[in-house]
Design an enzyme around this catalytic site. Structure first.
Site, mmCIF file in Angstrom:
data_model
loop_
_atom_site.group_PDB
_atom_site.id
_atom_site.type_symbol
_atom_site.label_atom_id
_atom_site.label_comp_id
_atom_site.label_asym_id
_atom_site.label_seq_id
_atom_site.Cartn_x
_atom_site.Cartn_y
_atom_site.Cartn_z
ATOM 1 N N ARG A 191 -0.857 9.630 2.259
ATOM 2 C CA ARG A 191 -2.282 9.942 2.176
ATOM 3 C C ARG A 191 -2.583 11.435 2.242
ATOM 4 O O ARG A 191 -3.483 11.927 1.558
ATOM 5 C CB ARG A 191 -3.035 9.229 3.306
ATOM 6 C CG ARG A 191 -3.338 7.786 3.003
ATOM 7 C CD ARG A 191 -4.137 7.158 4.120
ATOM 8 N NE ARG A 191 -4.563 5.823 3.752
ATOM 9 C CZ ARG A 191 -5.200 4.994 4.572
ATOM 10 N NH1 ARG A 191 -5.465 5.390 5.809
ATOM 11 N NH2 ARG A 191 -5.576 3.802 4.172
ATOM 12 N N ARG A 212 -0.817 8.931 9.588
ATOM 13 C CA ARG A 212 -0.752 7.478 9.747
ATOM 14 C C ARG A 212 -0.357 6.787 8.451
ATOM 15 O O ARG A 212 -0.894 7.064 7.392
ATOM 16 C CB ARG A 212 -2.117 6.953 10.203
ATOM 17 C CG ARG A 212 -2.213 5.436 10.301
ATOM 18 C CD ARG A 212 -3.591 5.009 10.731
ATOM 19 N NE ARG A 212 -4.606 5.327 9.742
ATOM 20 C CZ ARG A 212 -5.090 4.451 8.860
ATOM 21 N NH1 ARG A 212 -4.649 3.202 8.858
ATOM 22 N NH2 ARG A 212 -6.006 4.813 8.002
ATOM 23 N N HIS A 268 -11.229 10.056 7.915
ATOM 24 C CA HIS A 268 -11.010 8.605 7.949
ATOM 25 C C HIS A 268 -10.368 8.126 9.243
ATOM 26 O O HIS A 268 -10.729 7.070 9.757
ATOM 27 C CB HIS A 268 -10.125 8.216 6.770
ATOM 28 C CG HIS A 268 -9.957 6.739 6.603
ATOM 29 N ND1 HIS A 268 -11.026 5.884 6.408
ATOM 30 C CD2 HIS A 268 -8.845 5.954 6.586
ATOM 31 C CE1 HIS A 268 -10.582 4.639 6.284
ATOM 32 N NE2 HIS A 268 -9.269 4.656 6.404
ATOM 33 N N HIS A 290 -9.179 10.202 4.196
ATOM 34 C CA HIS A 290 -8.896 9.194 3.180
ATOM 35 C C HIS A 290 -9.101 9.829 1.818
ATOM 36 O O HIS A 290 -10.135 10.456 1.566
ATOM 37 C CB HIS A 290 -9.804 7.976 3.339
ATOM 38 C CG HIS A 290 -9.286 6.776 2.602
ATOM 39 N ND1 HIS A 290 -9.304 6.692 1.230
ATOM 40 C CD2 HIS A 290 -8.713 5.639 3.046
ATOM 41 C CE1 HIS A 290 -8.765 5.536 0.864
ATOM 42 N NE2 HIS A 290 -8.401 4.882 1.951
ATOM 43 N N GLU A 350 0.841 -1.185 0.000
ATOM 44 C CA GLU A 350 0.000 0.000 0.000
ATOM 45 C C GLU A 350 0.881 1.241 0.000
ATOM 46 O O GLU A 350 2.100 1.165 0.124
ATOM 47 C CB GLU A 350 -0.947 -0.005 1.207
ATOM 48 C CG GLU A 350 -2.051 -1.047 1.084
ATOM 49 C CD GLU A 350 -3.085 -0.947 2.187
ATOM 50 O OE1 GLU A 350 -2.867 -0.166 3.138
ATOM 51 O OE2 GLU A 350 -4.100 -1.646 2.106
#
Length: 531
Positions: A288, A382, A347, A242, A123
């Protein structure tokens, strides 16, 4: 064996350990405490209403021959924009493999190859393939299903379903219990659960925002309760959005998992231009916060943003990503042939109740775990799939700490103590909730500025000073704390973007630690008339 639902009418008393929350952190901690008797307090039936069950990507763990815990730590630190507590990240990464084996033992059906080895995916911002998944995008649901089944056959775990925590009770500086409302019995049906140890696993703050991928129950109540009890809060300004919530007008917004970009999906605008190539060398696999801001800018400019999976996933979509496929098809979008419209949505909250390596807060008798806690593992941003890992690692550590601190379980009788009176503002509930959510999205969202944050603080401070139902008061309190932390940090870093302070500043190269008194001072400086 079914879970025994404990009621105040029972003559058996109440366990001295109360876990607030029935998500991954709460259930895993309860299982790790077995055979010690514990009570799990949850507003929804266990396994429902928890963000854990909606997690699509999986759990990060360095388990392949070419990977290492140190590499996992390095990726975590790089994504965290300079604020990751490396000691905490190292603990988390080094214990990841053991916790994956725990989950396998509980029956979680992680994807495996023909030889029986775990399949590992990559990811965004991970340097290796280290994401353990279930059927592509069903990790959270599968993990929760397995844990619920395990809880149901564990006699030491008793569950109070349909109760929401409102206020922690103290005896001096020590936790003595928690007041909870019975959601099925009206405003005045409230109980006091005595406890020597409370583990706050109440989830994040997504329900404070108008657009979120989280269940609406995630409204930051645990953070507010802990703050009111005197706990130190940390990193509240860092909220992760997100990048790719599916933009079909639903609340909560369904999610297009990051794993799709890991498999090669591209982000395009209305003209088919792949805009991330202009923004970051890692394009769609950039951290992100960078991807979320890029999509936010695209949508605000009218160019739109779409996730194009036609070439990378194509006809394998229904089999490899069934959850995303179902969400798209229900809105008339076939992701096999059509790009998916996407928008950033709240998110994950990197901030929360400050805890140490054992999961202890600054209040005696109070531990915190999962999204309600701020361990320092995530820094300002994160790393993908570290949240489920953090939950199981620290749930285990908390269970060990409680067993060491309070080795002899005790049972308490149900107290006859009366409950504090509450204000009946039930007719205003939805109106006030909508006001808080809109204000957070408008002014404490993906992009912030000082004037907008002042507007938010005026709204929240006004609510904070009014007599409100406890759940609404807790929402206003934690929203006020987040907005104050965002107002105080005059830079952009990780999940915190200030349009009026767009650069990352060396003077702010530190985590934020606040109490309610500190928040009061920030609000007074921003709104002198409120002092």
């Amino acid at each position: 064996m079914m879970v025994e639902v404990l009621t105040p009418q029972s003559n058996e008393g109440i366990d001295d350990v109360v876990i607030v929350g029935g998500g991954l952190a709460g259930l895993f901690c309860a299982l790790k405490l077995a055979p010690r008797p514990v009570t799990v307090l949850t507003s929804a039936p266990i396994g429902e209403g928890a963000s854990s069950a909606w997690a699509q990507g999986g759990i990060a763990a360095a388990m392949s021959p070419g990977d290492s815990a140190e590499s996992h730590v390095a990726d975590t630190v790089a994504a965290g924009a300079g604020l990751v507590d490396e000691k905490i990240a190292r603990v988390m990464a080094s214990e990841a493999s053991d916790r994956i084996h725990d989950l396998l033992a509980y029956g979680v059906p992680f994807d495996k190859d023909l030889e029986g080895h775990l399949k590992l995916s990559r990811e965004a911002a991970h340097s290796e393939r280290r994401i353990v998944r279930v059927r592509g995008d069903m990790a959270g649901a599968a993990i929760m299903s397995a844990l619920v089944a395990e809880v149901r056959k564990t006699p030491s775990i008793r569950v109070l379903e349909g109760f929401v925590g409102e206020q922690l009770r103290m005896k001096g500086k020590q936790i003595s219990g928690i007041i909870a409302q019975d959601l099925r019995g009206g405003l005045t049906n409230r109980i006091l659960l005595p406890a020597r140890a409370i583990v706050m696993c109440s989830g994040g703050v997504g329900g404070l925002y108008a657009v979120t991928t989280n269940p609406q129950q995630a409204r930051g109540g645990g953070i507010a309760m802990a703050a009111q009890a005197g706990a130190i809060l940390s990193d509240l300004e860092f909220v992760q959005f997100h990048p790719t919530a599916i933009n079909i007008g639903r609340d909560p917004a369904p999610l297009a998992t990051e794993a799709l970009r890991g498999e090669g999906a591209h982000l395009i605008d209305n003209d088919g231009h792949r805009f991330m190539l202009d923004i970051h060398e890692d394009a769609e696999l950039a951290p992100r916060d960078i991807v979320a801001r890029a999509i936010h800018t695209q949508v605000q400019s009218g160019k739109g943003a779409f996730l194009d999976c036609r070439k990378s996933v194509g006809e394998k979509f229904p089999e490899n990503f069934p959850t995303v496929y179902a969400s798209c098809m229900s809105a008339g979008i076939d992701p096999v042939t059509d790009p998916i419209p996407v928008v950033p949505a709240e998110h994950y909250h990197m901030g929360g109740v400050h805890v140490d390596v054992r999961g202890r807060t600054s209040v005696d008798g109070l531990w915190a775990c999962g999204e309600a806690a701020a361990t320092g593992a995530h820094g300002a941003n994160r790393l993908a799939s570290n949240s489920l890992l953090e939950a199981v690692v620290f749930a285990t550590r908390i269970a060990q700490d409680i067993q060491g601190t309070l080795p002899s379980p005790q049972r308490h009788r149900w107290p006859d103590e009366g409950m504090p009176e509450v204000t009946d503002r039930s007719e205003m509930d939805e109106e006030l909730v909508a006001l808080i959510r809109k204000t957070m999205s408008d002014h404490v969202g993906v992009a912030r500025d000082g004037e907008g944050l002042k507007k938010a603080l005026r709204v929240f401070d006004d609510l904070y000073r009014k007599p409100l139902m406890p759940r609404i008061a807790n929402m206003a309190s934690v929203a006020r704390c987040i907005a104050a932390a965002a107002y105080a940090r005059e830079e952009s870093r990780g999940g915190h973007m200030r349009l009026d302070f767009p650069d990352t500043e060396g003077a702010w190269h530190h985590r934020t630690f606040l109490t309610l008194e500190d928040v009061d001072q920030i609000v007074a400086s921003a709104l002198p008339q409120a002092a």
